[in-house]
Design a protein around this motif. Structure first.
Motif, PDB file in Angstrom:
ATOM      1  N   GLY A  42     -12.540  21.290 -26.593  1.00 58.01           N
ATOM      2  CA  GLY A  42     -12.791  19.727 -27.297  1.00 58.01           C
ATOM      3  C   GLY A  42     -13.568  19.598 -28.471  1.00 58.01           C
ATOM      4  N   ASN A  81     -17.879   6.594 -32.565  1.00 60.31           N
ATOM      5  CA  ASN A  81     -17.702   7.669 -31.663  1.00 60.31           C
ATOM      6  C   ASN A  81     -18.931   7.744 -30.553  1.00 60.31           C
ATOM      7  N   CYS A  89     -16.890   5.434 -22.078  1.00 57.70           N
ATOM      8  CA  CYS A  89     -16.552   6.678 -21.161  1.00 57.70           C
ATOM      9  C   CYS A  89     -17.418   6.694 -20.102  1.00 57.70           C
ATOM     10  N   GLU A 217      -9.463   9.584 -30.449  1.00 64.38           N
ATOM     11  CA  GLU A 217     -10.539   9.976 -29.884  1.00 64.38           C
ATOM     12  C   GLU A 217     -10.877   8.971 -28.536  1.00 64.38           C
ATOM     13  N   SER A 221     -10.794  10.862 -24.791  1.00 61.40           N
ATOM     14  CA  SER A 221     -11.945  11.115 -23.995  1.00 61.40           C
ATOM     15  C   SER A 221     -11.805  10.338 -22.753  1.00 61.40           C
ATOM     16  N   SER A 225     -12.186  12.058 -19.166  1.00 56.24           N
ATOM     17  CA  SER A 225     -12.972  11.564 -18.536  1.00 56.24           C
ATOM     18  C   SER A 225     -12.299  11.284 -16.890  1.00 56.24           C
ATOM     19  N   ARG A 230     -14.666  16.491 -18.076  1.00 61.91           N
ATOM     20  CA  ARG A 230     -15.625  15.821 -19.074  1.00 61.91           C
ATOM     21  C   ARG A 230     -16.463  16.450 -19.907  1.00 61.91           C
ATOM     22  N   ALA A 233     -14.261  15.527 -22.943  1.00 58.52           N
ATOM     23  CA  ALA A 233     -14.442  13.989 -23.302  1.00 58.52           C
ATOM     24  C   ALA A 233     -15.623  13.904 -23.995  1.00 58.52           C
ATOM     25  N   ASN A 236     -15.294  16.161 -27.324  1.00 59.39           N
ATOM     26  CA  ASN A 236     -14.333  15.389 -28.396  1.00 59.39           C
ATOM     27  C   ASN A 236     -15.278  14.459 -29.179  1.00 59.39           C
ATOM     28  N   ALA A 237     -16.063  13.873 -28.808  1.00 60.87           N
ATOM     29  CA  ALA A 237     -16.871  12.795 -29.452  1.00 60.87           C
ATOM     30  C   ALA A 237     -17.816  13.420 -30.233  1.00 60.87           C
TER      31      ALA A 237
END
Length: 349
Positions: A42, A81, A89, A217, A221, A225, A230, A233, A236-237
């Motif tokens: 991620g 983000n 999320c 994104e 994400s 989630s 997770r 998720a 990635n952020a």
């Protein structure tokens, strides 16, 4: 014409969702297949892929001499983000935060944010600063892969994932392609529909277009989630923020040779970006999770930040009153998140 725009908007939305599903499926299986943890996938593969719209926009803007767009896209995407993406999320599903994020990736995000702020205080980012940021990205990816191999080896399952590595890469590639195309169609359709409805280009640019490059994104994400991935998720952020600063801003500075940093970026937007990065640490440390309450706080702050930008750009009469409430944005945000953490830890188990 309106019907055509609506169809493009809806098709873009469908592509975003389908692309996110394919990307998360391929990434989670690739992690098992090659012995890397889903978190590192991620932070690297997924984050780099979903940041491709920001890369295209910022490099093109830098090449055309539009430094404000190149820098604004990166800074705005990072604020988006953290506050919008992680907030949304966590509102959908409370997020688990791994120990690696707490002691390695979030401190890196904070450190890089501070570095960009310090580099920008001089009023410009040159080719030398860009090369420094790109070198930092190479070092970050290398060390993350080393960590990911150790973590992946520790959590390998007895049963290998179905399909070959090539098949997993195909899922990832198809997902990224759908995400990029879907984001472009969704933004184009949304902008055109907004113009048709009489909404000004200023408001459209500050809202739809600014958030549009971060739609991959968001889709990735949120789907991760809901699927229980997770680590992907959150990774990635956080990974996208690091890639934006080191990779995208670094590439834009190298291409432009000299990116001017506007006074408003130095005095407001960059400090806000640093504050949002710092705010992650106390929340992530406490219980290694992001609760719905904390997600709601992040989400509310993003709405407040966006409102301020719109009022400032349009010189609205309400700006002075709102500016008072937003004064020293970084300090209230950090203090509030620390207060929430303290109250939660004081609560009986």
């Amino acid at each position: 014409m309106d019907a055509e725009l609506l169809v493009r908007f809806l098709v873009g939305l469908v592509l975003l969702i389908a692309g996110a599903e394919a990307l998360v499926r391929g990434a989670s299986r690739l992690a098992l297949a090659i012995g890397l943890s889903p978190l590192v996938i991620g932070l690297t593969v997924v984050a780099a892929g979903t940041s491709s719209p920001e890369l295209a926009v910022s490099v093109a803007a830098a090449r055309n001499g539009q430094g404000d767009i190149a820098l604004g896209n990166v800074v705005g995407s990072n604020v988006f983000n953290v506050l919008f993406l992680l907030g949304l999320c966590a509102l959908v599903v409370p997020l688990r935060v791994s120990a690696q994020l707490v002691w390695w990736d979030v401190p890196v995000m904070i450190g890089v944010s501070l570095l960009v702020l310090l580099l920008g205080l001089g009023g410009h980012l040159g080719r030398g600063e860009g090369l420094l940021l790109l070198a930092g990205l190479a070092g970050y990816v290398w060390y993350s892969v080393v960590l990911g191999r150790r973590a992946g080896a520790a959590v390998q399952l007895d049963a290998a994932p179905g399909g070959s590595t090539a098949a997993h890469l195909l899922w990832i590639g198809a997902g990224l392609a759908m995400l990029v195309l879907g984001a472009r169609w969704l933004v184009e359709g949304a902008v055109a529909l907004a113009h048709a409805a009489g909404i000004s280009e200023l408001v459209v640019g500050l809202t739809v277009v600014a958030a549009g490059t971060s739609l991959p994104e968001v889709a990735t994400s949120v789907v991760a989630s809901l699927r229980g991935e997770r680590d992907i998720a959150v990774g990635n952020a956080v990974g996208s923020c690091i890639f934006n600063l080191l990779g995208i801003l670094g590439a834009a500075a190298v291409v432009a040779g000299d990116l001017a940093v506007a006074p408003s970026l130095r005095t407001f937007d960059l400090p806000v970006m640093v504050a949002t990065a710092v705010a992650c640490l106390p929340i992530f440390v406490s219980g290694h999770r992001i609760s719905r309450l904390e997600g709601g706080i992040f989400f509310a702050y993003y709405l407040a930040y966006t409102t301020y930008l719109i009022l400032a750009a349009s010189r609205h009469d309400a700006l002075p009153a709102f500016s008072g409430a937003m004064l020293a944005f970084a300090l209230p945000l950090t203090v509030l998140t620390l207060g929430v953490v303290f109250l939660r830890e004081r609560r009986p188990a």
